[in-house]
Design a protein around this motif. Structure first.
Motif, short mmCIF file in Angstrom:
data_model
loop_
_atom_site.label_atom_id
_atom_site.label_comp_id
_atom_site.label_asym_id
_atom_site.label_seq_id
_atom_site.Cartn_x
_atom_site.Cartn_y
_atom_site.Cartn_z
N TYR A 58 3.09 -5.81 8.02
CA TYR A 58 4.15 -5.06 7.91
C TYR A 58 5.42 -5.86 7.56
O TYR A 58 5.51 -6.92 8.38
N ARG B 15 1.00 -1.23 -0.04
CA ARG B 15 0.01 0.00 -0.01
C ARG B 15 0.98 1.25 0.04
O ARG B 15 2.02 1.13 0.26
N GLU B 16 0.30 2.51 -0.29
CA GLU B 16 1.12 3.56 -0.35
C GLU B 16 1.78 3.86 1.09
O GLU B 16 2.90 4.50 0.95
N ASP B 17 1.11 3.39 2.12
CA ASP B 17 1.54 3.93 3.25
C ASP B 17 2.82 3.02 4.03
O ASP B 17 3.25 3.14 5.10
N GLY B 18 3.13 2.12 2.97
CA GLY B 18 4.22 1.36 3.46
C GLY B 18 3.99 0.06 3.99
O GLY B 18 4.68 -1.02 4.13
N SER B 19 2.66 0.11 4.38
CA SER B 19 2.11 -1.36 4.78
C SER B 19 1.68 -2.00 3.49
O SER B 19 1.69 -2.01 2.48
N ASN C 145 -2.25 1.91 17.15
CA ASN C 145 -2.32 3.19 16.82
C ASN C 145 -0.91 3.70 16.75
O ASN C 145 -0.16 3.33 17.54
N PRO C 146 -0.87 4.95 16.03
CA PRO C 146 0.58 5.40 16.20
C PRO C 146 1.12 5.95 17.50
O PRO C 146 2.37 5.72 17.83
N THR D 34 -3.94 -5.57 7.35
CA THR D 34 -2.96 -4.83 7.26
C THR D 34 -1.65 -5.66 7.98
O THR D 34 -1.79 -6.15 8.99
#
Lengths: 592, 592
Positions: free
Chosen positions: A275, A183-187, A237-238, A273
């Motif tokens: 990583y 995905r674009e967010d790196g995940s 969450n972040p 999702t």
């Protein structure tokens, strides 16, 4: 009714301080911990296991894990026990210092592994997989993943799973079809179905970290195209707090022969999702760290389940009165019947051999960190420990039933559970055939038996040491200054030397035969399991040989030592001769 | 999902007509039946078993027998299956002519026994016990008892049970406390509790005949004071119609590891009416007829359960595709993987050995009726068949799970049931230790190994026959008139001769060692099970040797024969070498 669990503290004290001719714990920790400290740790773990984990073992089997509205519910008491386990620090104890753990030496972790599995194998699988994932992430994860996930695993707040198998990709991991799309967010968006996921869902911790083997778009076919991903059950969450549920669901829970308390899940990833861990295409190598850890862990599980079954058989045989006992006056329990005694000694001598080899191998890995020349031998032992110990454990639990007679077949007696639980061990984390292929392919034929020869040379050194013990006893007896105990030690040492020497010779011959099949690989692979078992039985005999040498060097605990001599002598008469039969089988190659 | 049951018709055709060098069925029946007729009977039984009994096997396991308001209810379909079984004449087929049965030869009853057990072991136990009781009553019952009870058992209208075990009298029958007090009418009032009573209560037939071992007032202590009684579940009126319930109740049903479809009862006799069978004090001898029959029957059960597990493993391995198969081009099923092939051959070669020995022993008992000199050898084989075959079957069902990988551990796959069912076999009808005590005490040491020497001489005769086959093949090849098949036969025969000769030599040595322990009986009894297993493995190798000789004599079915040669060769390489290891164990006696 299972009997109370008795942690094998005396055996570990012997293994840490005496069996290998020095304090292996002090060597591994540079003196920070001694065998005595380690024995205290084992005793503490044993107390915890006996009081918290063991009482849940039977109830876990009866009640089992259940799937309720898509979520897995573990048997009553498991969540509380897990919390206590974490609070007592037993998860952190397993983790290396680099990951924020206690960094206990392998020999101590071997003992802990046995104890968790002996007291409650279904529960221990959670620990075993979390521990394996800790090692895998410690080796390959980015700082961000370490901070978010590894730290939570080490603290025990979250647990870990290993996601390899798919319906058409079991032994053949190259056939894995689960896709991870960037995905674009790196995940990555993970999509696919994984089966046989141990502790794949549960309600004992707030989050679960799945380590998933998957294929990325455009990646090459086969195992080279696989990468490794972390996919949490609940998204993080972040700020580190828990967010929404990830798109991974438990679609089914398997109805199994045993380890009912351990949930075995079918997991469906629907663009969940994930990583990336390590490099793209490095999935198998990354997973192998976890798998190697799990395979060694299986050796401890095998020892644990086998010892628990043995303990129950011993307790029954010590209590049950039936028939006149041959050669004994008055009333005697069935443990004194010659064949019941044979079964108990058979189990005890095997359990000791498995336990000792587990400690030896775990310690060897520690030594290999500073002396890489030892690594090949350490790795050589992984398939042997996993394959031989787990196959043994199945046979041992069967013997434990036999000791009980008809009562052994009644579920309430509790011993049948061990028989059911044990049966998965030669299958999961790589079947015995997978272990034996690894052994003969990568670890014997590839280096023309060089590592095997190292083992045989060490066994032969022990033969020489045993001969020295026998000779000293003879000389002492001739001088008239020997007690009966030293005489017995000498006699056992002499027999052990003869038997072990012949066994090593058979093993050398079998290894040469196997290498002779290099040009006809089906011949080698058709006898790879017999060859693995041969080396396992030999390694067990070696462990007993080392024990006899150690007993001769420490004559301060005569009664305890006499037991060790009996076990060594029994192993030499009942188990070690299998080496010769197996060598004959290995020589035959594939039957046309 | 269990696979469809395939009755082993071809094997029985071979065993009846060729394996032993003549038509054993024709010999046993004076030509009334031939091997071909017998094979037809086997095929018919196989068809019945596959269509009526096998479909109930899994449901019987899942549903199990239940105790409802004091009565046992069997799983759905069992009662209908039993009626069909009786109507097809399969109970009467088992009974001797003297009892009103068909008087089939032992070799045929061996095949039937295997088939009932393979298709549904839980169901077959009813048949097995009824058959045993038929033999016991036929040997000892009065005319009145024969008329009232035996005739109903032979017709299949009623079923039979064997009541020996009590809570404190399992292996030690001399400790039995159930009392039978004479009444004025000639009957006895039986009072006591019996446990582990297989098919002790059920709803598939209108009455149950319990054969009960009990003590009479004033009888001597121990086994000599035991007598045998018939006690029906429902009392029988003088006119043969059924009357009131007898005072025997089912107080509990055991929750077992396996054979869930077979009700295992705790029976309470509360002055239940019983009738003496045979002489007062002759109970053990009378029960021994039934027990001997049941022990031989266990050999057939072991073969049956093992073969069913094997069939399931074969079907799975032939169907499942996984990974590239070494040395094979294209897609191949896992049956072609070297280690899966090893497991399948291991099972197949053992099942053939067990099946062949069952037929051999059953036929030997028939021959002993006209030639009593053969009886000692026939009886010599009973503990070997029971002990070796049942221990083998446990290991075989474990191998069948292993072939399935992870699927084998899932209950729905069905193969785990065989593993659970099989585990009772080395326990009931006398544990393996009881068999081995019988073997070494009564059948080896007492006659100084004379019967064992008869066996070894026969094995050595087969070695000579194998050498003749090998020599003829060599001579033919030298003359250039030999095909590839005969060449392969010669090579296998040569290897079989060498291996069998060495095995027989090890067995002779072990027998001498055992007899050498006559003055230290604990030494003999501590290695009696290894000795029994040694003889079983040797006997299995002998059966394969006979098969090779028979194949050489009948070269009309080349493909079928090639399979037999492979199995014989495999057995010689993988199973027979155990003889040497076991001989080394036997020589060691009891470990001090």
């Amino acid at each position: 009714m299972a009997t109370e669990y008795q942690p094998p503290v005396a055996d570990y004290a012997f293994l840490y301080g005496e069996a290998f001719g020095l304090d292996v714990v002090a060597r591994a920790t540079g003196g920070e911990l001694t065998a005595e400290d380690a024995t205290d740790i084992i005793a503490g773990a044993g107390e915890f296991a006996a009081s918290v984990l063991a009482p849940l073992q039977e109830a876990g089997d009866r009640e089992g894990a259940r799937l309720v509205d898509g979520d897995v519910r573990l048997p009553a008491g498991f969540a509380e026990a897990y919390r206590a386990f974490v609070e007592a620090g037993w998860v952190t104890a397993e983790a290396p210092v680099s990951a924020g753990g206690d960094g206990l030496p392998g020999s101590v972790r071997a003992g802990l592994g046995e104890i968790w599995n002996a007291s409650n194998a279904a529960f221990a699988l959670c620990w075993l997989l979390t521990a394996g994932q800790i090692h895998a992430l410690d080796a390959a994860a980015s700082d961000a993943l370490r901070e978010t996930y590894l730290s939570k695993l080490v603290s025990g707040e979250w647990t870990g799973t290993m996601n390899l198998t798919e319906p058409d990709a079991g032994t053949d991991l190259g056939a894995i079809r689960t896709m991870a799309t960037p995905r674009e967010d790196g995940s990555y968006a993970i999509r696919g179905q994984k089966i046989f996921i141990t502790w794949g869902d549960h309600d004992v911790a707030e989050n679960i970290v799945h380590l998933v083997l998957a294929r990325t778009p455009g990646a090459p076919d086969g195992a080279k195209g696989l990468s490794l991903f972390v996919a949490p059950r609940v998204l993080v969450n972040p700020d580190g707090t828990l967010g929404a549920r990830n798109a991974v669901t438990t679609v089914a829970l398997e109805h199994k022969l045993g380890i009912h308390g351990s949930p075995t899940c079918v997991l469906s990833y629907e663009d969940a999702t994930g990583y990336l861990v390590g490099e793209l295409g490095g999935g198998l190598a990354g997973m192998f760290v976890m798998m190697n850890s799990a395979r060694i862990g299986m050796g401890f599980q095998a020892t644990g389940i086998a010892d628990r079954a043995l303990q129950q058989a011993q307790a029954y045989a010590a209590d049950r009165i039936q028939g006149r006992v041959l050669g004994r006056d008055g009333v005697a329990p069935i443990a004194e019947h010659p064949d019941v005694r044979r079964l108990l000694l058979s189990m005890r001598s095997d359990v000791f051999a498995m336990r000792a080899l587990g400690v030896y191998v775990a310690d060897l890995f520690d030594r290999a960190e500073s002396d890489p020349a030892l690594l090949p031998l350490a790795e050589f032992f992984v398939p042997i420990l996993k394959g031989w110990a787990t196959e043994n454990a199945v046979a041992l639990t069967s013997d434990a039933i036999q000791v009980h007679g008809g009562m052994g077949f009644i579920e309430e007696t509790g011993v049948a559970q061990h028989y059911r639980d044990a049966r998965i061990m030669p299958i999961y984390e790589g079947t015995t055939a997978i272990q034996s292929n690894d052994l003969i392919g990568r670890k014997v034929i590839r280096n023309q038996g060089a590592t095997a020869a190292e083992l045989f040379a060490q066994v032969e050194q022990t033969v020489a040491d045993l001969r020295a013990v026998a000779g000293a006893a003879d000389a002492g007896a001739a001088a008239g200054d020997e007690g009966a105990t030293a005489g017995a030690t000498g006699a056992v040492a002499g027999r052990a030397a003869d038997r072990l020497e012949r066994a090593a010779a058979s093993a050398r011959r079998a290894t040469a035969d196997l290498i002779g099949f290099a040009e006809s690989p089906r011949d080698a692979h058709a006898v790879s399991v017999p060859y693995l078992m041969l080396l396992g039985v030999l390694a067990g005999g070696w462990m007993h040989g080392l024990a006899v040498v150690a007993v001769a060097a420490h004559d301060d605990a005569a009664a305890e030592d006499a037991g060790r001599l009996t076990l060594a002598d029994f192993y030499g008469a009942h188990h070690l001769p299998r080496v010769h039969a197996l060598a004959e089988t290995v020589a035959s190659g594939e039957t046309a």
